[in-house]
Scaffold this motif. Sequence first.
Motif, PDB file in Angstrom:
ATOM      1  N   ASP A 225      21.638  22.716 -20.697  1.00 56.43           N
ATOM      2  CA  ASP A 225      21.304  21.509 -19.946  1.00 56.43           C
ATOM      3  C   ASP A 225      21.403  21.719 -18.441  1.00 56.43           C
ATOM      4  O   ASP A 225      20.697  21.061 -17.665  1.00 56.43           O
ATOM      5  CB  ASP A 225      22.217  20.354 -20.365  1.00 56.43           C
ATOM      6  CG  ASP A 225      21.870  19.826 -21.752  1.00 56.43           C
ATOM      7  OD1 ASP A 225      20.781  20.176 -22.252  1.00 56.43           O
ATOM      8  OD2 ASP A 225      22.676  19.078 -22.333  1.00 56.43           O
ATOM      9  N   LYS A 226      22.281  22.624 -18.016  1.00 53.98           N
ATOM     10  CA  LYS A 226      22.398  22.893 -16.585  1.00 53.98           C
ATOM     11  C   LYS A 226      21.280  23.804 -16.091  1.00 53.98           C
ATOM     12  O   LYS A 226      20.885  23.717 -14.925  1.00 53.98           O
ATOM     13  CB  LYS A 226      23.762  23.517 -16.285  1.00 53.98           C
ATOM     14  CG  LYS A 226      24.911  22.520 -16.461  1.00 53.98           C
ATOM     15  CD  LYS A 226      26.243  23.115 -16.082  1.00 53.98           C
ATOM     16  CE  LYS A 226      27.349  22.064 -16.211  1.00 53.98           C
ATOM     17  NZ  LYS A 226      28.680  22.609 -15.847  1.00 53.98           N
ATOM     18  N   LEU A 227      20.797  24.677 -16.974  1.00 51.11           N
ATOM     19  CA  LEU A 227      19.638  25.489 -16.589  1.00 51.11           C
ATOM     20  C   LEU A 227      18.378  24.639 -16.498  1.00 51.11           C
ATOM     21  O   LEU A 227      17.654  24.676 -15.504  1.00 51.11           O
ATOM     22  CB  LEU A 227      19.431  26.616 -17.608  1.00 51.11           C
ATOM     23  CG  LEU A 227      20.430  27.767 -17.582  1.00 51.11           C
ATOM     24  CD1 LEU A 227      20.170  28.705 -18.748  1.00 51.11           C
ATOM     25  CD2 LEU A 227      20.326  28.528 -16.258  1.00 51.11           C
ATOM     26  N   MET A 228      18.125  23.866 -17.539  1.00 48.74           N
ATOM     27  CA  MET A 228      16.955  22.977 -17.584  1.00 48.74           C
ATOM     28  C   MET A 228      17.159  21.971 -18.711  1.00 48.74           C
ATOM     29  O   MET A 228      17.338  22.374 -19.867  1.00 48.74           O
ATOM     30  CB  MET A 228      15.665  23.763 -17.846  1.00 48.74           C
ATOM     31  CG  MET A 228      14.421  22.882 -17.943  1.00 48.74           C
ATOM     32  SD  MET A 228      12.956  23.782 -18.517  1.00 48.74           S
ATOM     33  CE  MET A 228      12.676  24.854 -17.121  1.00 48.74           C
ATOM     34  N   PRO A 229      17.163  20.679 -18.414  1.00 47.31           N
ATOM     35  CA  PRO A 229      17.257  19.692 -19.488  1.00 47.31           C
ATOM     36  C   PRO A 229      16.109  19.857 -20.484  1.00 47.31           C
ATOM     37  O   PRO A 229      14.974  20.160 -20.096  1.00 47.31           O
ATOM     38  CB  PRO A 229      17.154  18.350 -18.742  1.00 47.31           C
ATOM     39  CG  PRO A 229      17.590  18.659 -17.345  1.00 47.31           C
ATOM     40  CD  PRO A 229      17.136  20.061 -17.080  1.00 47.31           C
ATOM     41  N   ASN A 230      16.438  19.692 -21.748  1.00 50.52           N
ATOM     42  CA  ASN A 230      15.445  19.824 -22.828  1.00 50.52           C
ATOM     43  C   ASN A 230      14.842  21.224 -22.883  1.00 50.52           C
ATOM     44  O   ASN A 230      13.662  21.396 -23.221  1.00 50.52           O
ATOM     45  CB  ASN A 230      14.329  18.787 -22.670  1.00 50.52           C
ATOM     46  CG  ASN A 230      14.834  17.364 -22.789  1.00 50.52           C
ATOM     47  OD1 ASN A 230      15.492  17.009 -23.766  1.00 50.52           O
ATOM     48  ND2 ASN A 230      14.550  16.544 -21.791  1.00 50.52           N
ATOM     49  N   LEU A 231      15.647  22.218 -22.588  1.00 44.04           N
ATOM     50  CA  LEU A 231      15.160  23.601 -22.633  1.00 44.04           C
ATOM     51  C   LEU A 231      14.851  24.035 -24.063  1.00 44.04           C
ATOM     52  O   LEU A 231      13.825  24.682 -24.309  1.00 44.04           O
ATOM     53  CB  LEU A 231      16.200  24.536 -22.013  1.00 44.04           C
ATOM     54  CG  LEU A 231      15.852  26.028 -22.002  1.00 44.04           C
ATOM     55  CD1 LEU A 231      14.596  26.289 -21.183  1.00 44.04           C
ATOM     56  CD2 LEU A 231      17.021  26.860 -21.455  1.00 44.04           C
ATOM     57  N   LEU A 232      15.720  23.667 -25.008  1.00 42.24           N
ATOM     58  CA  LEU A 232      15.481  24.054 -26.400  1.00 42.24           C
ATOM     59  C   LEU A 232      14.227  23.385 -26.977  1.00 42.24           C
ATOM     60  O   LEU A 232      13.431  24.060 -27.643  1.00 42.24           O
ATOM     61  CB  LEU A 232      16.712  23.739 -27.260  1.00 42.24           C
ATOM     62  CG  LEU A 232      17.931  24.653 -27.046  1.00 42.24           C
ATOM     63  CD1 LEU A 232      19.065  24.240 -27.970  1.00 42.24           C
ATOM     64  CD2 LEU A 232      17.568  26.105 -27.267  1.00 42.24           C
ATOM     65  N   PRO A 233      14.003  22.074 -26.772  1.00 40.57           N
ATOM     66  CA  PRO A 233      12.739  21.494 -27.251  1.00 40.57           C
ATOM     67  C   PRO A 233      11.505  22.171 -26.664  1.00 40.57           C
ATOM     68  O   PRO A 233      10.519  22.393 -27.373  1.00 40.57           O
ATOM     69  CB  PRO A 233      12.832  20.034 -26.803  1.00 40.57           C
ATOM     70  CG  PRO A 233      14.292  19.757 -26.734  1.00 40.57           C
ATOM     71  CD  PRO A 233      14.922  21.034 -26.264  1.00 40.57           C
ATOM     72  N   LEU A 234      11.578  22.512 -25.375  1.00 38.91           N
ATOM     73  CA  LEU A 234      10.447  23.199 -24.753  1.00 38.91           C
ATOM     74  C   LEU A 234      10.230  24.569 -25.391  1.00 38.91           C
ATOM     75  O   LEU A 234       9.091  24.944 -25.711  1.00 38.91           O
ATOM     76  CB  LEU A 234      10.682  23.352 -23.252  1.00 38.91           C
ATOM     77  CG  LEU A 234       9.629  24.165 -22.491  1.00 38.91           C
ATOM     78  CD1 LEU A 234       8.255  23.500 -22.593  1.00 38.91           C
ATOM     79  CD2 LEU A 234      10.037  24.351 -21.037  1.00 38.91           C
ATOM     80  N   GLY A 235      11.326  25.321 -25.586  1.00 39.88           N
ATOM     81  CA  GLY A 235      11.200  26.652 -26.195  1.00 39.88           C
ATOM     82  C   GLY A 235      10.652  26.576 -27.607  1.00 39.88           C
ATOM     83  O   GLY A 235       9.802  27.391 -27.998  1.00 39.88           O
TER      84      GLY A 235
END
Length: 297
Positions: free
Chosen positions: A252-262
Amino acid sequence: MAFNDDDKKMADKSAQRMEQALATSKVAADTYIDQTEAAPLTKGEINRMAFRSLALQASFNYERMQAGGWLYTILPMLRKIHKNPEDLKNSMHMHMEFINVHPFDVTFLSGLVLAMERGKENISTIRAVKVALMGPLGGIGDALFWLTLLPICAGIGASLALEGSLFGPILFLLMFNIAHFGLRFGLAHYGYNAGTSALPLLKANTKRISHAASIVGMTVIGALVASYVRLSTTLTIDAGQAHVALQTDVFDKLMPNLLPLGFTLLVYSLMKRNFSPVKLIGLTVVFGVVGKLIGFL
């Protein structure tokens, strides 16, 4: 048996006459016998054509694609335009040739073609216009309807449905079909009234329209991914007395919603490799269930 000069001259003249006859027959097949301009189509007849276009893909096949539905769309108007039976036969024969166009903006092409038929343009010219506009109309239709209108309407309807409102799917159908039918009937009248004068404008702005609609569609899809694709992990990393939660302290600190995007990009890459949607849905279900049971989702 030897031929003299007179025989050769007669043979040459006969060959020339045959060539002229063939050329004349080709020209005659390309032009309508009755060159009288037909009476204008009424608004009701154009609306009828637009309504019949709903059956464009009813006889879809891989030999002529939408040819049967295309002819069904414009056939009553062709009967009004061509009083000569031979002209009607030639026109119907040409319109049963291969055609593949977007089913929502097809009425622009059918209106334009009917304007050309009414003016008794050459059959080859009408055929050339159909072939030239299939690609641009397909690109504009995909960008405008599938990548822009559908995600926006579906996103609004889905957001209401997720809140428990029964009005969600109703609103989706109303919004999408108001825009769909408005364009379907509006393009029919515009294509017929503009006639061939609309061709340069369409060709000049096809790329711009498709590009703009694609940008809007991709923006909407990106927002839908962030809003509706839910994927998070419960994994933690223990370093001595420190406990680092991968989801909240890293992803979440790298990018919110990073896992959904990936995950969305992974599914997209698999689709590009010809994975069927049914297989991808099955893999998504298995991945979610197994991840929950093991405890990392």
